[in-house]
Write a protein that holds these residues in place. Structure first.
Motif, PDB file in Angstrom:
ATOM      1  N   TRP A  59       7.669   7.131   6.507  1.00  0.00           N
ATOM      2  CA  TRP A  59       8.442   5.304   6.854  1.00  0.00           C
ATOM      3  C   TRP A  59       6.642   4.467   6.660  1.00  0.00           C
ATOM      4  N   LYS A  60       7.273   3.091   6.526  1.00  0.00           N
ATOM      5  CA  LYS A  60       6.050   2.068   6.599  1.00  0.00           C
ATOM      6  C   LYS A  60       6.619   1.056   7.244  1.00  0.00           C
ATOM      7  N   LYS A  61       5.666   0.268   8.602  1.00  0.00           N
ATOM      8  CA  LYS A  61       6.181  -0.820   8.681  1.00  0.00           C
ATOM      9  C   LYS A  61       5.616  -2.748   8.322  1.00  0.00           C
ATOM     10  N   ARG A  62       6.400  -3.995   8.117  1.00  0.00           N
ATOM     11  CA  ARG A  62       5.475  -4.489   7.094  1.00  0.00           C
ATOM     12  C   ARG A  62       5.399  -5.858   7.768  1.00  0.00           C
ATOM     13  N   GLY A  63       4.367  -5.813   7.914  1.00  0.00           N
ATOM     14  CA  GLY A  63       3.777  -7.230   9.115  1.00  0.00           C
ATOM     15  C   GLY A  63       3.121  -8.115   7.909  1.00  0.00           C
ATOM     16  N   LYS A  64       1.658  -8.420   8.721  1.00  0.00           N
ATOM     17  CA  LYS A  64       0.837  -9.375   7.758  1.00  0.00           C
ATOM     18  C   LYS A  64       0.304  -8.428   6.986  1.00  0.00           C
ATOM     19  N   ASP A  65       0.054  -6.919   7.704  1.00  0.00           N
ATOM     20  CA  ASP A  65      -0.666  -5.676   6.366  1.00  0.00           C
ATOM     21  C   ASP A  65       0.238  -4.939   6.183  1.00  0.00           C
ATOM     22  N   VAL A  66       0.455  -4.026   5.333  1.00  0.00           N
ATOM     23  CA  VAL A  66       1.530  -2.751   5.673  1.00  0.00           C
ATOM     24  C   VAL A  66       0.716  -1.708   6.138  1.00  0.00           C
ATOM     25  N   SER A  67       1.493  -1.217   7.133  1.00  0.00           N
ATOM     26  CA  SER A  67       1.101  -0.208   7.587  1.00  0.00           C
ATOM     27  C   SER A  67       2.040   1.166   8.379  1.00  0.00           C
ATOM     28  N   TYR A  68       0.672   2.484   8.005  1.00  0.00           N
ATOM     29  CA  TYR A  68       1.611   3.645   7.965  1.00  0.00           C
ATOM     30  C   TYR A  68       3.268   4.468   9.367  1.00  0.00           C
ATOM     31  N   VAL A  69       4.236   4.243   9.644  1.00  0.00           N
ATOM     32  CA  VAL A  69       4.534   4.850  10.767  1.00  0.00           C
ATOM     33  C   VAL A  69       4.323   6.375  10.999  1.00  0.00           C
ATOM     34  N   VAL A 102      10.043  -5.277  10.020  1.00  0.00           N
ATOM     35  CA  VAL A 102      10.739  -4.543   8.886  1.00  0.00           C
ATOM     36  C   VAL A 102       9.903  -3.798   8.592  1.00  0.00           C
ATOM     37  N   TYR A 103      10.837  -2.403   8.037  1.00  0.00           N
ATOM     38  CA  TYR A 103      10.726  -0.877   8.382  1.00  0.00           C
ATOM     39  C   TYR A 103      10.593  -0.812   6.848  1.00  0.00           C
ATOM     40  N   HIS A 104       9.954   0.286   5.808  1.00  0.00           N
ATOM     41  CA  HIS A 104      10.322   0.511   4.751  1.00  0.00           C
ATOM     42  C   HIS A 104      10.605   1.831   4.589  1.00  0.00           C
ATOM     43  N   CYS A 105      11.386   2.797   4.291  1.00  0.00           N
ATOM     44  CA  CYS A 105      11.496   4.625   4.371  1.00  0.00           C
ATOM     45  C   CYS A 105      11.696   4.675   2.555  1.00  0.00           C
ATOM     46  N   ASP A 112      12.346  15.024  -9.345  1.00  0.00           N
ATOM     47  CA  ASP A 112      13.144  14.682 -10.606  1.00  0.00           C
ATOM     48  C   ASP A 112      12.035  13.184 -11.149  1.00  0.00           C
ATOM     49  N   LYS A 113      13.202  12.815 -12.479  1.00  0.00           N
ATOM     50  CA  LYS A 113      12.522  11.853 -13.048  1.00  0.00           C
ATOM     51  C   LYS A 113      12.301  10.423 -13.074  1.00  0.00           C
ATOM     52  N   ILE A 114      13.444   9.805 -11.666  1.00  0.00           N
ATOM     53  CA  ILE A 114      12.658   9.041 -11.311  1.00  0.00           C
ATOM     54  C   ILE A 114      12.541   9.396 -10.013  1.00  0.00           C
ATOM     55  N   LYS A 115      10.981   9.551  -9.540  1.00  0.00           N
ATOM     56  CA  LYS A 115      10.866   9.549  -8.434  1.00  0.00           C
ATOM     57  C   LYS A 115      10.759   9.268  -6.929  1.00  0.00           C
ATOM     58  N   LEU A 116      11.022   7.756  -7.565  1.00  0.00           N
ATOM     59  CA  LEU A 116      10.507   6.977  -5.823  1.00  0.00           C
ATOM     60  C   LEU A 116      11.567   6.489  -5.278  1.00  0.00           C
ATOM     61  N   GLY A 117      12.250   6.607  -4.519  1.00  0.00           N
ATOM     62  CA  GLY A 117      14.028   6.221  -3.907  1.00  0.00           C
ATOM     63  C   GLY A 117      12.684   4.660  -2.591  1.00  0.00           C
ATOM     64  N   GLU A 118      13.563   3.699  -2.420  1.00  0.00           N
ATOM     65  CA  GLU A 118      13.640   3.639  -1.057  1.00  0.00           C
ATOM     66  C   GLU A 118      14.339   2.419  -0.028  1.00  0.00           C
ATOM     67  N   VAL A 119      14.450   2.354   0.877  1.00  0.00           N
ATOM     68  CA  VAL A 119      15.668   1.595   1.592  1.00  0.00           C
ATOM     69  C   VAL A 119      14.705   0.462   2.634  1.00  0.00           C
ATOM     70  N   THR A 120      15.322  -1.181   2.839  1.00  0.00           N
ATOM     71  CA  THR A 120      14.283  -1.812   4.154  1.00  0.00           C
ATOM     72  C   THR A 120      15.644  -1.112   5.259  1.00  0.00           C
ATOM     73  N   VAL A 121      15.191  -1.365   6.624  1.00  0.00           N
ATOM     74  CA  VAL A 121      15.438  -1.771   7.299  1.00  0.00           C
ATOM     75  C   VAL A 121      15.216  -2.796   8.913  1.00  0.00           C
ATOM     76  N   THR A 122      15.636  -3.254   9.104  1.00  0.00           N
ATOM     77  CA  THR A 122      14.765  -4.533   9.424  1.00  0.00           C
ATOM     78  C   THR A 122      15.788  -4.222  11.524  1.00  0.00           C
ATOM     79  N   LEU A 123      14.036  -4.580  11.851  1.00  0.00           N
ATOM     80  CA  LEU A 123      14.777  -4.004  14.153  1.00  0.00           C
ATOM     81  C   LEU A 123      14.195  -5.502  14.372  1.00  0.00           C
TER      82      LEU A 123
END
Length: 295
Positions: A59-69, A102-105, A112-123
């Motif tokens: 999980w990451k949080k996007r602001g001025k910089d991207v930080s790990y949660v 804004v958080y990124h999962c 898997d063939k396509i190794k990365l998947g992600e979704v965005t959630v706004t709190l």
């Protein structure tokens, strides 16, 4: 329907109901989450893999910089001790306004063939009104303008404001009999020209629909009127007379000493006039002729 059309339709159905394999998919049941301050926030993240049974979740949080949660199986920074994860769904406990964003999962399935998947959630963390800061002038001269201010910088969404005079609400509508303007968005109450009837206790109330409205303490605004008494009138008249007398004395002294150009000119003209009209002695010849005539 032709055979080609039937085959095309069947292929489309197969693509819809039987997606391609070797593909990690990530979804959320709620892309926008709104909760009140100091409650729990559940950020949904669900994934499905084809081969990898133990994918990596971040999980990451996007602001001025991207930080790990959440990284490498553990929470980071201020999230430690107040966050938990179930599968890929994250729960934050006792959220504050600082948690809004804004958080990124992200789910990585290496097999898997396509190794990365992600979704965005706004709190969005909703904050109820706080007691606003109010500015009310203590004293205003009658006939002058006055401005009262009110502000709550902490409430989310932004508060709207109401003003009360002696615990009676002031109208926001522009009516002919109203001598003030009130902006509910900025919290500013303006008087073009105050009168004695505007004197009283004023307080401001902030509200945003999240919690109970909050008010500042009432403050008194006093209206003073300028009154002339006989002492002031006499003092003004005496002062004006002394100023006028001083001016007259100064002008007289200036003229006597010849300080002014006009005075010097008049003095020269007077002197010349006296010189012209001075006494001339009689002609001796005329005097002798007169004596002979007498004899």
């Amino acid at each position: 329907m032709s055979t080609a059309q039937i085959m095309t339709f069947s292929a489309l159905l197969m693509l819809l109901y039987f997606p391609s394999s070797d593909h990690v998919t990530v979804t959320t049941s709620k892309a926008k989450v709104e909760v009140h301050e100091n409650t729990n926030a559940v950020l949904s993240c669900e994934f499905r893999t084809e081969k990898d049974t133990n994918p990596r979740v971040e999980w990451k949080k996007r602001g001025k910089d991207v930080s790990y949660v959440y990284f490498d199986g553990d929470f980071t920074g201020s999230y430690k001790g107040r966050a938990s994860i179930n599968g890929a769904t994250m729960t934050l406990r006792g959220v504050t306004q600082k948690d809004s964003g804004v958080y990124h999962c992200e789910v990585t399935a290496r097999q898997d063939k396509i190794k990365l998947g992600e979704v965005t959630v706004t709190l969005n963390v909703l904050v109820p009104p706080h007691a606003p800061s109010c500015e009310v002038p203590e004293t205003v001269m009658a006939g002058f303008s006055a401005e009262l201010r009110c502000k709550d910088k902490l409430s989310v969404p932004a508060a709207t404001y109401s003003w009360y005079k002696d615990n009676k609400p002031l109208h926001t509508a522009s009516l002919p009999e109203i001598k003030y303007t009130l902006d509910p968005k900025t919290g500013t109450l303006k008087f073009k020209a105050v009168s004695k009837s505007d004197e009283g206790q004023y307080r401001c109330e902030a509200s945003n629909g999240v919690g109970a409205p909050k008010s500042c303490a009432g403050r008194q605004m006093k209206i003073t009127e300028f009154e002339l008494n006989m002492t002031i009138v006499i003092a003004i008249e005496v002062g004006a007379f002394l100023v006028l007398l001083s001016c007259c004395v100064a002008i007289c002294l200036c003229c006597r000493r010849g300080c002014c150009r006009c005075c010097r000119k008049n003095k020269r003209e007077t002197k010349q006039s006296r010189t012209k009209t001075s006494y001339n002695p009689p002609d001796p010849r005329h005097y002798k002729h007169t004596q002979s005539f007498v004899l």
